[in-house]
Design an enzyme around this catalytic site. Structure first.
Site, PDB file in Angstrom:
ATOM      1  N   THR A 196       0.844  -1.200   0.000  1.00 35.12           N
ATOM      2  CA  THR A 196       0.000   0.000   0.000  1.00 35.12           C
ATOM      3  C   THR A 196       0.871   1.238   0.000  1.00 35.12           C
ATOM      4  O   THR A 196       1.915   1.258   0.638  1.00 35.12           O
ATOM      5  CB  THR A 196      -0.860   0.034   1.285  1.00 35.12           C
ATOM      6  OG1 THR A 196      -1.714  -1.104   1.292  1.00 35.12           O
ATOM      7  CG2 THR A 196      -1.717   1.286   1.375  1.00 35.12           C
ATOM      8  N   THR A 247      -2.415   2.580   6.934  1.00 34.79           N
ATOM      9  CA  THR A 247      -1.883   1.368   6.300  1.00 34.79           C
ATOM     10  C   THR A 247      -1.800   0.269   7.358  1.00 34.79           C
ATOM     11  O   THR A 247      -1.786   0.551   8.554  1.00 34.79           O
ATOM     12  CB  THR A 247      -0.502   1.631   5.649  1.00 34.79           C
ATOM     13  OG1 THR A 247      -0.045   0.445   4.991  1.00 34.79           O
ATOM     14  CG2 THR A 247       0.541   2.070   6.670  1.00 34.79           C
TER      15      THR A 247
HETATM   16  N1  ASP Z   1      -4.437  -1.604   4.456  1.00 40.92           N
HETATM   17  C1  ASP Z   1      -4.231  -2.460   3.333  1.00 40.92           C
HETATM   18  C2  ASP Z   1      -5.336  -3.487   3.293  1.00 40.92           C
HETATM   19  O1  ASP Z   1      -5.745  -3.976   4.334  1.00 40.92           O
HETATM   20  C3  ASP Z   1      -2.915  -3.160   3.335  1.00 40.92           C
HETATM   21  C4  ASP Z   1      -1.694  -2.360   3.754  1.00 40.92           C
HETATM   22  O2  ASP Z   1      -1.794  -1.227   4.151  1.00 40.92           O
HETATM   23  O3  ASP Z   1      -0.579  -2.907   3.697  1.00 40.92           O
HETATM   24  O4  ASP Z   1      -5.753  -3.849   2.220  1.00 40.92           O
END
Ligand code: ASP
Length: 336
Positions: A196, A247
């Site tokens: 992300t 994130t």
């Molecule tokens: N928040 C993102 C998700 O759950 C993943 C990430 O931030 O690494 O899809």
């Protein structure tokens, strides 16, 4: 009125060597752009080109994360790890200074989901389009359908995952480098990378915008969508107050309405760091012992250009750019 007074009392971070101007009798550091993880350094460079020429924060946050969507070895965009059925599905969201917002989820075979999210915001009366409908809309807007299939790196990772096909939907935790499962450990130098990028910016005119784009969890259940395309969870902007982007484990960020909660706490007078900390503390309280198995982080800017972040576990860095010479990684404070 009270909230406004409290907001004006927010203390500056004392960044006196940085460019300031005046906003509501307070020193404002602007322009400024922040983004999540180490890929944020390159993304910030692209965003900064827009901001240093007095461009709009919205254009900066779109162009910034587009760099990451194309980066090889970065688990954002079409080169990312697939879901457990072998398909890459992408989510993205964007929000501007007028509280306009747009997002896409479960989008396949489109190179720049963030651009499609912006088109949803600008060219439809809706906020969110998903799956086949989102793809159809993208094609109607002139986007090209990319070929099906995985990047060589993702193909390798997927084959490795298939050996056990163990369904453990846990997001990467940086301080446990030997953790397998869903971790996007793709870099040949042994570094971790992330699935992300979230970006928030304050432009020279004093306006805020934010963006977020992701492939979600590697080897996720088909159809799974996390927080990133959910306005209020993965991303929120209120031009009177600030901008926040999250994130980490999307399910848990959704549970606490992460980004929106941070904005509301800043509205009550908390600094960006204190607001992020409070929301991460809520999450810790809810998760209890399970918290050690996940990561979650939020970054925020307020209207005065003050910024901050907090994460659950050690290991989350974010990139801060305030000039051509000053684009650096900052380690977020953590709870456990
Ligand atoms: N928040 C993102 C998700 O759950 C993943 C990430 O931030 O690494 O899809």
């Amino acid at each position: 009125m009270l909230a406004r007074r409290k907001f004006l009392q927010l203390s500056s971070l004392g960044l006196s060597s940085l460019p300031f101007s005046s906003f509501n009798n307070k020193q404002v550091q602007k322009p400024l752009v922040l983004s999540t993880w180490d890929a944020g350094i390159n993304a910030n460079k692209a965003a900064w080109k827009v901001l240093r020429n007095n461009g709009r924060a919205l254009d900066a946050v779109e162009q910034g994360v587009m760099v990451t969507e194309l980066e090889r070895n970065c688990c954002v965009g079409l080169g990312a790890n697939p879901d457990r059925d072998g398909h890459v599905t992408l989510d993205a969201s964007i929000m501007d200074e007028f509280s306009n917002c747009g997002s896409v989820a479960f989008l396949e075979r489109i190179k720049h989901p963030i651009q499609v999210a912006r088109k949803v915001m600008e060219n439809t009366p809706h906020v969110m389009l998903v799956g086949e409908g989102a793809q159809q809309f993208a094609l109607s807007q002139g986007f090209i359908l990319e070929k099906d299939g995985l990047s060589p790196e993702a193909e390798k990772e997927y084959k490795k995952w298939l050996e056990k096909s163990e369904y453990k939907p846990v997001i990467n935790i940086e301080n446990k480098k030997n953790q397998q499962a869903f971790a996007p450990t793709r870099l040949s130098n042994g570094d971790w990378n992330h699935d992300t990028i979230g970006m928030i910016a304050l432009d020279a005119a004093g306006n805020l915008s934010g963006s977020c784009t992701t492939s979600g969890m590697g080897f996720k259940m088909r159809g799974r969508v996390g927080d990133s395309p959910i306005i209020g969870a993965g991303l929120f902007v209120d031009n009177e107050v600030g901008a926040a982007v999250a994130t980490g484990q999307g399910e848990d960020i959704i549970r606490v309405g992460g980004s929106h909660a941070v904005i509301e706490l800043m509205r009550q007078g908390l600094s960006p760091e204190a607001a992020c900390k409070k929301v991460i503390e809520r999450l810790l309280k809810i998760k209890g012992d399970q918290a050690k198995n996940i990561q979650a982080a939020i970054i925020a800017i307020n209207k005065n250009g003050e910024y901050g972040s907090y994460c659950l576990q050690k290991g989350f860095d974010y990139a801060v750019c305030t000039s051509d010479q000053n684009n650096r990684l900052v380690s977020a404070k953590f709870l456990i």
